[in-house]
Structure formats: structure tokens, C-alpha cells
Write a protein that holds these residues in place. Structure first.
Motif, PDB file in Angstrom:
ATOM      1  N   ASP A  36       0.813  -1.214   0.000  1.00 25.03           N
ATOM      2  CA  ASP A  36       0.000   0.000   0.000  1.00 25.03           C
ATOM      3  C   ASP A  36       0.849   1.267   0.000  1.00 25.03           C
ATOM      4  OD1 ASP A  36      -2.384  -1.343  -0.070  1.00 25.03           O
ATOM      5  OD2 ASP A  36      -2.702  -1.295   2.100  1.00 25.03           O
ATOM      6  N   ARG A  37       2.156   1.125   0.159  1.00 19.59           N
ATOM      7  CA  ARG A  37       3.037   2.295   0.198  1.00 19.59           C
ATOM      8  C   ARG A  37       3.977   2.374  -0.999  1.00 19.59           C
ATOM      9  NH1 ARG A  37       2.421   4.737   4.907  1.00 19.59           N
ATOM     10  NH2 ARG A  37       1.613   3.591   6.689  1.00 19.59           N
ATOM     11  N   VAL A  38       3.772   1.495  -1.981  1.00 23.92           N
ATOM     12  CA  VAL A  38       4.739   1.365  -3.073  1.00 23.92           C
ATOM     13  C   VAL A  38       4.054   1.417  -4.436  1.00 23.92           C
ATOM     14  CG1 VAL A  38       6.330  -0.286  -4.170  1.00 23.92           C
ATOM     15  CG2 VAL A  38       6.379   0.036  -1.695  1.00 23.92           C
ATOM     16  N   VAL A  39       4.730   2.045  -5.397  1.00 24.90           N
ATOM     17  CA  VAL A  39       4.340   1.931  -6.801  1.00 24.90           C
ATOM     18  C   VAL A  39       5.524   1.308  -7.539  1.00 24.90           C
ATOM     19  CG1 VAL A  39       3.577   3.090  -8.905  1.00 24.90           C
ATOM     20  CG2 VAL A  39       2.901   4.012  -6.677  1.00 24.90           C
ATOM     21  N   ARG A  40       5.300   0.139  -8.120  1.00 18.91           N
ATOM     22  CA  ARG A  40       6.368  -0.548  -8.849  1.00 18.91           C
ATOM     23  C   ARG A  40       6.479  -0.017 -10.279  1.00 18.91           C
ATOM     24  NH1 ARG A  40       7.079  -5.584  -5.848  1.00 18.91           N
ATOM     25  NH2 ARG A  40       8.810  -6.104  -7.226  1.00 18.91           N
ATOM     26  N   LEU A  41       7.636  -0.249 -10.889  1.00 17.02           N
ATOM     27  CA  LEU A  41       7.827   0.035 -12.309  1.00 17.02           C
ATOM     28  C   LEU A  41       8.064  -1.296 -13.003  1.00 17.02           C
ATOM     29  CD1 LEU A  41       8.226   1.971 -14.686  1.00 17.02           C
ATOM     30  CD2 LEU A  41      10.630   2.161 -14.052  1.00 17.02           C
ATOM     31  N   HIS A  42       7.304  -1.563 -14.063  1.00 16.81           N
ATOM     32  CA  HIS A  42       7.340  -2.856 -14.742  1.00 16.81           C
ATOM     33  C   HIS A  42       7.441  -2.599 -16.244  1.00 16.81           C
ATOM     34  CE1 HIS A  42       5.254  -7.035 -15.312  1.00 16.81           C
ATOM     35  NE2 HIS A  42       6.562  -7.123 -15.378  1.00 16.81           N
ATOM     36  N   GLN A 145      11.673 -10.549 -21.762  1.00 10.46           N
ATOM     37  CA  GLN A 145      11.916 -10.471 -20.328  1.00 10.46           C
ATOM     38  C   GLN A 145      11.607  -9.067 -19.836  1.00 10.46           C
ATOM     39  OE1 GLN A 145      15.650 -12.140 -18.900  1.00 10.46           O
ATOM     40  NE2 GLN A 145      15.833 -13.351 -20.767  1.00 10.46           N
ATOM     41  N   ASN A 146      11.100  -9.002 -18.609  1.00  7.72           N
ATOM     42  CA  ASN A 146      10.705  -7.701 -18.083  1.00  7.72           C
ATOM     43  C   ASN A 146      11.691  -7.188 -17.052  1.00  7.72           C
ATOM     44  OD1 ASN A 146       9.724  -8.872 -15.437  1.00  7.72           O
ATOM     45  ND2 ASN A 146       8.385  -9.920 -16.871  1.00  7.72           N
ATOM     46  N   TRP A 147      11.532  -5.927 -16.705  1.00  9.42           N
ATOM     47  CA  TRP A 147      12.386  -5.283 -15.711  1.00  9.42           C
ATOM     48  C   TRP A 147      11.495  -4.691 -14.639  1.00  9.42           C
ATOM     49  CZ3 TRP A 147      13.150  -0.504 -13.522  1.00  9.42           C
ATOM     50  CH2 TRP A 147      14.370  -0.301 -12.865  1.00  9.42           C
ATOM     51  N   TRP A 148      11.801  -5.023 -13.389  1.00 10.22           N
ATOM     52  CA  TRP A 148      10.991  -4.557 -12.267  1.00 10.22           C
ATOM     53  C   TRP A 148      11.819  -3.648 -11.369  1.00 10.22           C
ATOM     54  CZ3 TRP A 148       9.993 -10.304 -10.945  1.00 10.22           C
ATOM     55  CH2 TRP A 148       9.048 -10.845 -11.815  1.00 10.22           C
ATOM     56  N   CYS A 149      11.184  -2.624 -10.857  1.00 12.27           N
ATOM     57  CA  CYS A 149      11.808  -1.857  -9.787  1.00 12.27           C
ATOM     58  C   CYS A 149      10.718  -1.066  -9.074  1.00 12.27           C
ATOM     59  CB  CYS A 149      12.918  -0.963 -10.320  1.00 12.27           C
ATOM     60  SG  CYS A 149      14.123  -0.554  -9.017  1.00 12.27           S
ATOM     61  N   VAL A 150      11.083   0.045  -8.460  1.00 16.27           N
ATOM     62  CA  VAL A 150      10.130   0.833  -7.685  1.00 16.27           C
ATOM     63  C   VAL A 150      10.226   2.283  -8.134  1.00 16.27           C
ATOM     64  CG1 VAL A 150       9.386   1.479  -5.362  1.00 16.27           C
ATOM     65  CG2 VAL A 150      10.516  -0.717  -5.736  1.00 16.27           C
ATOM     66  N   VAL A 151       9.108   2.832  -8.570  1.00 16.30           N
ATOM     67  CA  VAL A 151       9.103   4.226  -9.006  1.00 16.30           C
ATOM     68  C   VAL A 151       8.750   5.159  -7.849  1.00 16.30           C
ATOM     69  CG1 VAL A 151       6.703   4.273  -9.807  1.00 16.30           C
ATOM     70  CG2 VAL A 151       8.382   5.745 -10.884  1.00 16.30           C
ATOM     71  N   PHE A 152       7.975   4.656  -6.866  1.00 12.74           N
ATOM     72  CA  PHE A 152       7.721   5.402  -5.639  1.00 12.74           C
ATOM     73  C   PHE A 152       7.660   4.443  -4.458  1.00 12.74           C
ATOM     74  CE2 PHE A 152       5.156   6.949  -2.179  1.00 12.74           C
ATOM     75  CZ  PHE A 152       5.737   8.179  -1.950  1.00 12.74           C
ATOM     76  N   PRO A 154      11.482   6.354  -4.556  1.00 11.88           N
ATOM     77  CA  PRO A 154      12.540   6.074  -5.546  1.00 11.88           C
ATOM     78  C   PRO A 154      13.675   5.217  -4.978  1.00 11.88           C
ATOM     79  CG  PRO A 154      12.807   8.291  -4.693  1.00 11.88           C
ATOM     80  CD  PRO A 154      11.514   7.766  -4.097  1.00 11.88           C
ATOM     81  N   LEU A 155      13.321   3.998  -4.569  1.00 13.95           N
ATOM     82  CA  LEU A 155      14.306   3.123  -3.925  1.00 13.95           C
ATOM     83  C   LEU A 155      15.391   2.671  -4.896  1.00 13.95           C
ATOM     84  CD1 LEU A 155      11.948   0.897  -1.734  1.00 13.95           C
ATOM     85  CD2 LEU A 155      13.205   2.954  -1.060  1.00 13.95           C
ATOM     86  N   ASP A 162      21.163   4.790   1.327  1.00 14.30           N
ATOM     87  CA  ASP A 162      20.087   5.776   1.478  1.00 14.30           C
ATOM     88  C   ASP A 162      18.700   5.150   1.467  1.00 14.30           C
ATOM     89  OD1 ASP A 162      21.979   7.811   1.507  1.00 14.30           O
ATOM     90  OD2 ASP A 162      21.925   8.041  -0.673  1.00 14.30           O
ATOM     91  N   VAL A 163      18.603   3.849   1.233  1.00 19.85           N
ATOM     92  CA  VAL A 163      17.297   3.191   1.138  1.00 19.85           C
ATOM     93  C   VAL A 163      16.472   3.359   2.414  1.00 19.85           C
ATOM     94  CG1 VAL A 163      16.160   0.938   1.009  1.00 19.85           C
ATOM     95  CG2 VAL A 163      17.895   1.557  -0.678  1.00 19.85           C
ATOM     96  N   PRO A 164      17.034   3.158   3.621  1.00 16.68           N
ATOM     97  CA  PRO A 164      16.209   3.319   4.830  1.00 16.68           C
ATOM     98  C   PRO A 164      15.613   4.721   4.946  1.00 16.68           C
ATOM     99  CG  PRO A 164      18.251   2.193   5.351  1.00 16.68           C
ATOM    100  CD  PRO A 164      18.389   2.688   3.946  1.00 16.68           C
ATOM    101  N   GLU A 165      16.422   5.738   4.720  1.00 23.17           N
ATOM    102  CA  GLU A 165      15.943   7.116   4.826  1.00 23.17           C
ATOM    103  C   GLU A 165      14.859   7.401   3.785  1.00 23.17           C
ATOM    104  OE1 GLU A 165      17.703  11.705   4.553  1.00 23.17           O
ATOM    105  OE2 GLU A 165      19.070   9.983   4.603  1.00 23.17           O
ATOM    106  N   THR A 166      15.070   6.927   2.560  1.00 22.80           N
ATOM    107  CA  THR A 166      14.089   7.132   1.495  1.00 22.80           C
ATOM    108  C   THR A 166      12.774   6.451   1.833  1.00 22.80           C
ATOM    109  OG1 THR A 166      15.867   7.227  -0.153  1.00 22.80           O
ATOM    110  CG2 THR A 166      13.653   6.805  -0.967  1.00 22.80           C
ATOM    111  N   ALA A 167      12.842   5.228   2.360  1.00 21.72           N
ATOM    112  CA  ALA A 167      11.634   4.480   2.711  1.00 21.72           C
ATOM    113  C   ALA A 167      10.890   5.149   3.870  1.00 21.72           C
ATOM    114  CB  ALA A 167      11.996   3.044   3.066  1.00 21.72           C
ATOM    115  N   LEU A 168      11.605   5.582   4.894  1.00 19.73           N
ATOM    116  CA  LEU A 168      10.974   6.246   6.032  1.00 19.73           C
ATOM    117  C   LEU A 168      10.295   7.541   5.607  1.00 19.73           C
ATOM    118  CD1 LEU A 168      13.694   5.681   8.777  1.00 19.73           C
ATOM    119  CD2 LEU A 168      11.395   4.701   8.758  1.00 19.73           C
TER     120      LEU A 168
END
Length: 205
Positions: A36-42, A145-152, A154-155, A162-168
Motif C-alpha cells: 500500500d506504500r509502493v508503486v512498482r515500475l514494470h 523479459q521484463n524489468w521490475w523496480c520501484v518508481v515510488f 525512488p528506492l 540511502d534506502v532506509p531514509e528514502t523508505a521512512l
């Protein structure tokens, strides 16, 4: 004596089953709260040819360039969803420009939709299996083949440190940050439980 042993075994099995069901429900709830807190990029390539796979990455890079400043002041997934939905034509045009600039004439579709993902490891963090809102980019036949990540948040653009600070900053709880950093006790078991229960839920639906 034999009946007593069987009864004890039955009780132990029932307790084990109850614990498994409770753990599964808790794990699924944790995964859903995180989703509920994430938007993936696919991003899906036209095919698995080297050229199409390289094009997929160029499209990915361009979309990350566009979405990062667009979402930099966004504080939660709901805001990100509204902004991305409004800018879908802009994102489609950006992807199309990259495709044409590299000598291809593939159609491209960019949309926001709920999508099931397996557990996925990235550089510095992991997201458990679940159904996430995804910005999906389908290039041509979208058969590669696809590519997955997180757009929001911006992990994927953040350095591992910096991932913990960005996630918090995006509203993750400390427990959720611990989960994606694999710091939570029993992470592997919890991740597998999320994946199992998510698959079971999808089959039932």
C-alpha cells in the motif's frame, strides 16, 4: 497409554496448524501493508533479442528520469498514483520518443494497474511477493523479459545506504524498513509465507 500419545500428537498437530495459519495471515497482512506504500515500475520488452532488451533499458532510464522529479515532493502512494495517472500521456510520449530515436516503430502502452509480483531482490533491499500498484510499460508485443523496480518511493534510484531514509520519508514503518532490508527476524520464512498465501489467495479468487 497409546490413546494418550495419539491425543497428544493430535493436539500438537492442531497447534502447529493454528500457528501456521496465524503466521500466514500475519505475513500476508505485512506484505499488503507494504504494498500500500509502493508503486512498482514494470517494463516489458518487445522480445528477448539483445536489441529489444537494450531498448527496454533505455526506455526504463528515460522514464526514471521523468518520474523522479515528478514525484520528488510526493509524500505517499496515493499522491504518487494521482500524479502518475495524470501524466500517463507524458510518460507514454517519453517512452515513444526513445523507441523512435533508436530506429524502432513499436507501439507502446503505459498504464497504472494492480499487478502480482513474486519476491524480488534489488540492490540493497528486497520486496516480498504481493499485489502492487505498478506503472506498466509494454513495448511492442511485450513478449520479452521484463524489468521490475520501484518508481515510488525512488528506492531503485537511491544508493543502498540511502534506502532506509528514502523508505521512512515515504511513510514506511520501522518494521517495514526492517523487512525490505532483511533485518526482520525470520525474514526468509516470512517472505515465503507471503508468497505462499498470496498465490493461494490468487487461486481462490
Amino acid at each position: 497409554m497409546k490413546n494418550h500419545t495419539l491425543k497428544t500428537l493430535e493436539i500438537a498437530l492442531l497447534l502447529g496448524l493454528a500457528l501456521f495459519l496465524a503466521s500466514g495471515a500475519a505475513a500476508l497482512q505485512t506484505g499488503e501493508a507494504l504494498a500500500d506504500r509502493v508503486v512498482r515500475l514494470h517494463v516489458l520488452a518487445n522480445s528477448d533479442s539483445q536489441e529489444d532488451q537494450e531498448l527496454k533499458l533505455l526506455v526504463r532510464d528515460r522514464l526514471l528520469e521523468v518520474t523522479e522529479p515528478l514525484l520528488e515532493r510526493t509524500v505517499n502512494r496515493q499522491e504518487a498514483e494521482v500524479l502518475l495517472h495524470r501524466r500517463l500521456p507524458l510518460l507514454r510520449d517519453a517512452a515513444r520518443e526513445v523507441i523512435l530515436a533508436n530506429g524502432y516503430d513499436y507501439a507502446v502502452s503505459v498504464r497504472l494497474e494492480e499487478t502480482a509480483f513474486p519476491t524480488r531482490e534489488y540492490d540493497g533491499f528486497t520486496l516480498p511477493a504481493g499485489t502492487y500498484l505498478a506503472l506498466r510499460v509494454l513495448i511492442g508485443e511485450a513478449a520479452g523479459q521484463n524489468w521490475w523496480c520501484v518508481v515510488f518511493p525512488p528506492l531503485c534510484a537511491a544508493a543502498a545506504a540511502d534506502v532506509p531514509e528514502t523508505a521512512l520519508a515515504a511513510g514506511f514503518s520501522q518494521d517495514q524498513v526492517g523487512l525490505i532490508l532483511e533485518e526482520t527476524s525470520g525474514y526468509i520464512l516470512k517472505s515465503k509465507l507471503v508468497e505462499f498465501w498470496q498465490e493461494l489467495q490468487n487461486r481462490l479468487e
